[in-house]
Design a protein around this motif. Structure first.
Motif, PDB file in Angstrom:
ATOM      1  N   GLU A   6       3.688  -5.065  -1.630  1.00 33.64           N
ATOM      2  CA  GLU A   6       4.148  -5.236  -3.008  1.00 33.64           C
ATOM      3  C   GLU A   6       2.990  -5.372  -3.975  1.00 33.64           C
ATOM      4  N   GLY A   7       3.129  -4.824  -5.148  1.00 34.77           N
ATOM      5  CA  GLY A   7       2.082  -4.992  -6.155  1.00 34.77           C
ATOM      6  C   GLY A   7       2.402  -4.181  -7.385  1.00 34.77           C
ATOM      7  N   THR A   8       1.641  -4.457  -8.453  1.00 37.30           N
ATOM      8  CA  THR A   8       1.887  -3.757  -9.714  1.00 37.30           C
ATOM      9  C   THR A   8       0.665  -2.985 -10.166  1.00 37.30           C
ATOM     10  N   GLY A   9      -0.485  -3.302  -9.596  1.00 37.45           N
ATOM     11  CA  GLY A   9      -1.707  -2.621 -10.040  1.00 37.45           C
ATOM     12  C   GLY A   9      -2.255  -3.173 -11.331  1.00 37.45           C
ATOM     13  N   ILE A  10      -1.840  -4.401 -11.710  1.00 36.80           N
ATOM     14  CA  ILE A  10      -2.468  -4.945 -12.926  1.00 36.80           C
ATOM     15  C   ILE A  10      -3.325  -6.168 -12.641  1.00 36.80           C
ATOM     16  N   GLY A  11      -3.248  -6.663 -11.403  1.00 34.96           N
ATOM     17  CA  GLY A  11      -4.023  -7.862 -11.070  1.00 34.96           C
ATOM     18  C   GLY A  11      -5.508  -7.681 -11.331  1.00 34.96           C
ATOM     19  N   LEU A  12      -6.060  -6.566 -10.857  1.00 39.94           N
ATOM     20  CA  LEU A  12      -7.500  -6.362 -11.016  1.00 39.94           C
ATOM     21  C   LEU A  12      -7.874  -6.096 -12.478  1.00 39.94           C
ATOM     22  N   THR A  13      -6.955  -5.462 -13.213  1.00 38.08           N
ATOM     23  CA  THR A  13      -7.231  -5.235 -14.643  1.00 38.08           C
ATOM     24  C   THR A  13      -7.372  -6.570 -15.351  1.00 38.08           C
ATOM     25  N   SER A  65      -5.485 -13.218  -2.994  1.00 36.71           N
ATOM     26  CA  SER A  65      -4.189 -12.744  -2.524  1.00 36.71           C
ATOM     27  C   SER A  65      -4.264 -11.262  -2.161  1.00 36.71           C
ATOM     28  N   ASN A  66      -5.156 -10.515  -2.842  1.00 37.69           N
ATOM     29  CA  ASN A  66      -5.372  -9.127  -2.412  1.00 37.69           C
ATOM     30  C   ASN A  66      -5.999  -9.085  -1.020  1.00 37.69           C
ATOM     31  N   ALA A  67      -6.981  -9.960  -0.803  1.00 39.61           N
ATOM     32  CA  ALA A  67      -7.653  -9.978   0.512  1.00 39.61           C
ATOM     33  C   ALA A  67      -6.640 -10.272   1.619  1.00 39.61           C
ATOM     34  N   ILE A  68      -5.637 -11.085   1.283  1.00 41.30           N
ATOM     35  CA  ILE A  68      -4.608 -11.403   2.282  1.00 41.30           C
ATOM     36  C   ILE A  68      -3.610 -10.242   2.402  1.00 41.30           C
ATOM     37  N   LYS A  69      -3.151  -9.763   1.204  1.00 39.23           N
ATOM     38  CA  LYS A  69      -2.167  -8.673   1.192  1.00 39.23           C
ATOM     39  C   LYS A  69      -2.691  -7.438   1.907  1.00 39.23           C
ATOM     40  N   TYR A  70      -3.939  -7.092   1.592  1.00 33.25           N
ATOM     41  CA  TYR A  70      -4.502  -5.870   2.152  1.00 33.25           C
ATOM     42  C   TYR A  70      -5.392  -6.153   3.365  1.00 33.25           C
ATOM     43  N   GLY A  71      -5.246  -7.361   3.914  1.00 34.43           N
ATOM     44  CA  GLY A  71      -5.986  -7.712   5.124  1.00 34.43           C
ATOM     45  C   GLY A  71      -5.173  -7.279   6.337  1.00 34.43           C
ATOM     46  N   GLY A  93     -12.905  -2.876   5.328  1.00 28.97           N
ATOM     47  CA  GLY A  93     -12.696  -4.075   4.528  1.00 28.97           C
ATOM     48  C   GLY A  93     -13.321  -3.965   3.157  1.00 28.97           C
ATOM     49  N   SER A  94     -13.131  -5.022   2.374  1.00 24.52           N
ATOM     50  CA  SER A  94     -13.595  -4.990   0.984  1.00 24.52           C
ATOM     51  C   SER A  94     -14.262  -6.304   0.630  1.00 24.52           C
ATOM     52  N   GLU A  95     -15.105  -6.225  -0.387  1.00 26.71           N
ATOM     53  CA  GLU A  95     -15.670  -7.452  -0.950  1.00 26.71           C
ATOM     54  C   GLU A  95     -15.598  -7.329  -2.464  1.00 26.71           C
ATOM     55  N   SER A 137     -14.213 -11.717   0.410  1.00 26.79           N
ATOM     56  CA  SER A 137     -14.295 -10.531   1.265  1.00 26.79           C
ATOM     57  C   SER A 137     -13.224 -10.581   2.349  1.00 26.79           C
ATOM     58  N   ASP A 138     -12.870  -9.395   2.811  1.00 27.51           N
ATOM     59  CA  ASP A 138     -11.871  -9.325   3.877  1.00 27.51           C
ATOM     60  C   ASP A 138     -12.255  -8.234   4.860  1.00 27.51           C
ATOM     61  N   ASP A 139     -11.585  -8.217   6.006  1.00 26.41           N
ATOM     62  CA  ASP A 139     -11.832  -7.157   6.981  1.00 26.41           C
ATOM     63  C   ASP A 139     -10.557  -6.327   7.134  1.00 26.41           C
ATOM     64  N   GLY A 199      -9.359  -1.792   3.351  1.00 22.54           N
ATOM     65  CA  GLY A 199     -10.367  -1.155   2.500  1.00 22.54           C
ATOM     66  C   GLY A 199      -9.753  -0.166   1.524  1.00 22.54           C
ATOM     67  N   ILE A 200     -10.615   0.414   0.682  1.00 23.30           N
ATOM     68  CA  ILE A 200     -10.127   1.330  -0.357  1.00 23.30           C
ATOM     69  C   ILE A 200     -10.828   2.678  -0.195  1.00 23.30           C
ATOM     70  N   PRO A 201     -10.061   3.753  -0.065  1.00 26.84           N
ATOM     71  CA  PRO A 201     -10.686   5.070   0.066  1.00 26.84           C
ATOM     72  C   PRO A 201     -11.575   5.371  -1.145  1.00 26.84           C
ATOM     73  N   GLN A 225      -3.117   1.074 -11.554  1.00 27.58           N
ATOM     74  CA  GLN A 225      -3.705   1.923 -10.525  1.00 27.58           C
ATOM     75  C   GLN A 225      -3.598   1.188  -9.201  1.00 27.58           C
ATOM     76  N   ARG A 226      -2.921   1.797  -8.229  1.00 31.85           N
ATOM     77  CA  ARG A 226      -2.713   1.086  -6.980  1.00 31.85           C
ATOM     78  C   ARG A 226      -3.443   1.735  -5.816  1.00 31.85           C
ATOM     79  N   ALA A 227      -4.376   2.601  -6.128  1.00 34.05           N
ATOM     80  CA  ALA A 227      -5.280   3.158  -5.119  1.00 34.05           C
ATOM     81  C   ALA A 227      -4.556   3.662  -3.869  1.00 34.05           C
ATOM     82  N   GLY A 228      -3.491   4.376  -4.086  1.00 37.90           N
ATOM     83  CA  GLY A 228      -2.809   4.978  -2.942  1.00 37.90           C
ATOM     84  C   GLY A 228      -1.743   4.084  -2.329  1.00 37.90           C
ATOM     85  N   GLN A 229      -1.586   2.859  -2.867  1.00 34.61           N
ATOM     86  CA  GLN A 229      -0.605   1.927  -2.281  1.00 34.61           C
ATOM     87  C   GLN A 229       0.770   2.039  -2.937  1.00 34.61           C
ATOM     88  N   GLU A 230       0.898   2.982  -3.887  1.00 35.48           N
ATOM     89  CA  GLU A 230       2.147   3.094  -4.652  1.00 35.48           C
ATOM     90  C   GLU A 230       3.354   3.218  -3.740  1.00 35.48           C
TER      91      GLU A 230
HETATM   92  P1  ADP Z   1      -1.804  -4.704  -6.804  1.00 35.32           P
HETATM   93  O1  ADP Z   1      -0.751  -5.428  -7.545  1.00 35.32           O
HETATM   94  O2  ADP Z   1      -1.411  -3.315  -6.456  1.00 35.32           O
HETATM   95  O3  ADP Z   1      -2.357  -5.448  -5.648  1.00 35.32           O
HETATM   96  P2  ADP Z   1      -4.409  -4.960  -8.081  1.00 35.32           P
HETATM   97  O4  ADP Z   1      -4.771  -4.628  -9.468  1.00 35.32           O
HETATM   98  O5  ADP Z   1      -4.642  -6.332  -7.636  1.00 35.32           O
HETATM   99  O6  ADP Z   1      -2.935  -4.488  -7.910  1.00 35.32           O
HETATM  100  O7  ADP Z   1      -5.216  -3.991  -7.135  1.00 35.32           O
HETATM  101  C1  ADP Z   1      -5.246  -2.600  -7.403  1.00 35.32           C
HETATM  102  C2  ADP Z   1      -5.328  -1.815  -6.114  1.00 35.32           C
HETATM  103  O8  ADP Z   1      -6.607  -2.010  -5.527  1.00 35.32           O
HETATM  104  C3  ADP Z   1      -4.352  -2.235  -5.053  1.00 35.32           C
HETATM  105  O9  ADP Z   1      -3.129  -1.576  -5.214  1.00 35.32           O
HETATM  106  C4  ADP Z   1      -5.045  -1.843  -3.765  1.00 35.32           C
HETATM  107  O10 ADP Z   1      -4.800  -0.503  -3.463  1.00 35.32           O
HETATM  108  C5  ADP Z   1      -6.496  -1.999  -4.102  1.00 35.32           C
HETATM  109  N1  ADP Z   1      -7.050  -3.278  -3.610  1.00 35.32           N
HETATM  110  C6  ADP Z   1      -7.292  -4.394  -4.323  1.00 35.32           C
HETATM  111  N2  ADP Z   1      -7.858  -5.333  -3.541  1.00 35.32           N
HETATM  112  C7  ADP Z   1      -7.967  -4.805  -2.317  1.00 35.32           C
HETATM  113  C8  ADP Z   1      -8.488  -5.287  -1.042  1.00 35.32           C
HETATM  114  N3  ADP Z   1      -8.997  -6.527  -0.911  1.00 35.32           N
HETATM  115  N4  ADP Z   1      -8.447  -4.429  -0.002  1.00 35.32           N
HETATM  116  C9  ADP Z   1      -7.940  -3.183  -0.133  1.00 35.32           C
HETATM  117  N5  ADP Z   1      -7.437  -2.696  -1.278  1.00 35.32           N
HETATM  118  C10 ADP Z   1      -7.447  -3.490  -2.349  1.00 35.32           C
END
Ligand code: ADP
Length: 670
Positions: free
Chosen positions: A473-480, A415-421, A502-504, A444-446, A449-451, A463-468
């Motif tokens: 939409e997001g909470t920054g806990i999915g990856l945790t 869902s991140n690959a789609i959201k941030y695709g 993009g990211s993998e 992986s997605d195109d 990407g993440i700075p 941590q939302r990597a600049g997407q705050e």
């Molecule tokens: P969120 O709910 O914000 O998506 P996640 O914990 O899933 O939280 O991801 C943390 C942050 O990592 C995201 O806010 C986003 O900035 C970055 N991120 C995660 N996956 C991707 C991706 N496939 N492409 C770009 N950025 C991503």
């Protein structure tokens, strides 16, 4: 005396005397000390070869000269006086004991000497012989030793901690002033030279130590035992509140070097740290508890919101208008989003409190990928992203994982690959890598990407990597959650990302150890369950007993079933009564809440399974606790199916339909 010796040589011959004279002369000549003999007037009468060497004179230059010629000018007058004195009470002794004596060479240089004097009785009266030894070498060595020891002492002194050295007889050899300032109070006079027992007893008498209730004799024994056998360290408390740590080490000579550190500050800091840690842990666990119970509490009203919204959506008797349906769609979407958030927070707090359990089993990767694909497909198509699932190589067929959690991780990544695709882009799920022990599944997605500057933190909570501030939409806990879940399953996660490209993201999971195909464990959600008891009943009505204590859930179920004319719903608020009702009324299906007051849904279902009259009646579990632990208990309890609240109406309907239709010929009456 040389002259007298010579004269002696010319004396009337007697063999024995000559021999004696020769021997004596040689003895004198070869003596290691300079020998100088003087007469009463202080004139040199005999010197040996060593005198010539030591003072740089020829014998002839010295004979008949005053002895003072060999003494530095400043001592001469004094020396002459002493010499006269000596002749009055001559006896063998060392000269000038305690004084630094010096000799004067012919070239005017001085050197330290040691001189022993002895009177000689001769025919010519009393003579004095002096044996003069050059002690420059010894003095130099002594000075060197003194320097080394001075350096050592000043080094010891400069140590801020207390330091003492004891010899093998347990006597103190030296200590620094830090040591002295503590222990000298207990010892009268010099502390150096005292035994450890004397120093310790003195300290105890002076009340230097706080024994903390320990009898003095035991305390004393503990200290002396440590001195005798210095293993580890010894901790002491002074009566003025200092904490000391003694470290004794044995020296090569069998003595002891004792270092005493003042660890008062360390102990205090350690205590503060412990308190702070305990507070932080308590706060963190209170926070997790709060989150967990809060999420639980939030789920209940959300049940009603989502449940009743679905009822409205499906209401056939008085259908809603297009406009109303559209608005309802927003309610449902918002509610579902809220539900996902709550689930995430609940997951995270469960992981943090160590209450998240996983049940590992060999899982077929292709099956999970297919499942994930179908879950993500609607989201991908809404976002205009092509979802690609790569073929799974045969050798990477299975991983050891908790199936649900494995899928949850891939859904997070997907869902991140789609959201941030980006629209028109692709999200790809595939198996990668050739590690014989691990299987890597990558997503992986195109997309955006993440700075680089944000990359180090993205697996940390919130941590939302600049997407705050961005629109996504997001909470920054999915990856945790993803990372922690992977670790709980013995796996690991990683990623690579290039901003703008993009990211993998990937997860590595272990392959199952056994090569043998494992028998698929009976799983409640897949179990064949009881055969439908309704297959033969044609158009008869279906009796459903719903055991549930929450009034809003009961109201919801009533409303839902009211749509189906041929379903007769009986609701019972407790399991104890519920199972009796089931036994008496023999319903076609039981819907069982799990968290009931008193007997739980598990126990009730087990009971129903064990009674011959009820063992064939299928039970659908309905629980707010979407916990993995619960799921494992599902198998034991013997449910037909396990559904989580908020109820997805379609899921419940499908299950009921399946049960009512039995062979598939019967449809749920509507
Ligand atoms: P969120 O709910 O914000 O998506 P996640 O914990 O899933 O939280 O991801 C943390 C942050 O990592 C995201 O806010 C986003 O900035 C970055 N991120 C995660 N996956 C991707 C991706 N496939 N492409 C770009 N950025 C991503």
């Amino acid at each position: 005396m040389a002259s007298s010796a010579d004269r002696g040589g010319e004396a009337p011959a007697q063999g024995g005397h000559r021999l004696e004279r020769d021997v004596f002369r040689q003895l004198i000549e070869t003596a290691p000390d300079a020998l100088v003999i003087i007469d009463r007037l202080g004139r040199i009468v005999l010197v040996n070869a060593q005198t010539e060497r030591l003072f740089g004179y020829d014998r002839e230059d010295l004979l008949g000269q005053s002895i003072e010629i060999l003494i530095p000018g400043r001592f001469r007058a004094q020396h002459a006086l002493h010499r006269v004195g000596y002749f009055k009470t001559p006896r063998a002794r060392a000269m000038g004991s305690g004084l630094e004596l010096s000799g004067l060479r012919r070239d005017g240089t001085e050197f330290p000497v040691e001189i022993s004097l002895a009177p000689l009785e001769t025919e010519d009266g009393v003579l004095i012989s002096s044996a003069i030894r050059d002690v420059s070498e010894r003095k130099r060595a002594e000075a060197e030793v003194r320097l080394v020891s001075d350096r050592l002492l000043s080094a010891v002194e400069s140590i801020q901690d207390m330091l003492a050295l004891y010899d093998a007889e347990r006597r103190m050899v030296l200590c620094n002033s830090a040591f002295r300032s503590l222990f000298a109070r207990g010892v009268e006079g010099a502390i150096v030279g005292r035994t450890i027992e004397e120093i310790l007893d003195g300290s105890l008498r002076a009340g230097l130590f706080e024994t903390g209730g320990e009898p003095t004799s035991a305390f004393r024994k503990r200290c002396l035992d440590y001195h005798a056998n210095p293993v580890g360290t010894l901790e002491l408390q002074t009566s003025d509140g200092r904490a000391l740590r003694v470290t004794n080490r044995r020296t090569l000579e069998g003595g002891i070097v004792s270092t005493i550190w003042d660890i008062t500050d360390d102990v205090r800091k350690e205590k503060e740290l412990q308190t702070a840690r305990a507070l932080a842990e308590a706060a963190s666990s209170a926070k997790s508890e709060f989150l967990s119970s809060m999420s639980h509490e939030l789920r209940t009203p959300l049940n009603s919101i989502l449940g009743f919204a679905q009822l409205l959506q499906r209401d056939r008797k008085s259908p809603l208008t297009e406009r109303q349906l559209e608005r309802l769609e927003h309610v449902l979407k918002g509610g579902e989003h809220l539900l996902r958030l709550i689930d995430d927070i609940l997951d995270l707090s469960r992981i943090e409190t160590g209450r998240m359990t996983t049940s590992l089993e060999p899982v077929r990767v292709a099956e999970v990928l297919a499942e994930v694909k179908s879950t993500l497909a609607p989201m991908a198509s809404r976002a205009g992203i092509t979802l690609v699932v790569g073929a799974v190589p045969e050798q990477a067929g299975e991983v050891m994982a908790d199936r649900t959690r494995f899928a949850q991780i891939l859904i997070n990544y997907g869902s991140n690959a789609i959201k941030y695709g980006r629209p028109g882009g692709t999200a790809t799920l595939e198996v990668k890598g050739h590690d014989p022990k691990l299987v890597r599944v990558s997503v992986s997605d195109d997309g955006i990407g993440i700075p680089v500057e944000h990359q180090s933190k993205i697996f940390e909570p919130f941590q939302r990597a600049g997407q705050e501030t961005g629109p996504i939409e997001g909470t920054g806990i999915g990856l945790t959650i993803t990372k922690r879940l992977a670790e709980l399953m013995g796996g690991s996660v990683g990623f690579e990302s290039v901003a703008g490209k993009g990211s993998e993201f990937w997860i590595d999971l272990p392959r199952p150890v056994a090569l043998v195909e494992q028998e698929a464990a009976p799983h409640a959600t897949e179990s064949s369950g009881a055969p439908s008891p309704l297959a033969a009943e044609g158009g008869a009505s279906y009796r459903v007993v719903y055991i549930e204590d929450n009034p809003s859930n009961i109201a919801f179920m009533r409303e839902l079933m009211a749509d189906f004319d041929r379903v007769a719903l009986v609701t019972v608020p407790t399991a104890e009564v519920g199972i009796e009702v089931v036994r008496d009324t023999q319903p076609h299906v039981v819907i069982m809440d799990i968290n009931l007051p008193g007997m739980s849904g598990y126990e009730a279902t087990k009971k129903l399974r064990s009674w011959p009259e009820t063992s064939h009646i299928p039970v659908i579990a309905l629980s707010a606790a979407a916990m993995v632990a619960d799921r494992t208990r599902v198998a034991d309890a013997g449910f037909y199916r396990y559904l989580t609240k908020p109820v997805r109406v379609s899921e419940l309907m499908e299950t009921l339909e399946e049960l009512f239709s039995g062979s598939g010929t019967q449809q749920l009456p509507q």
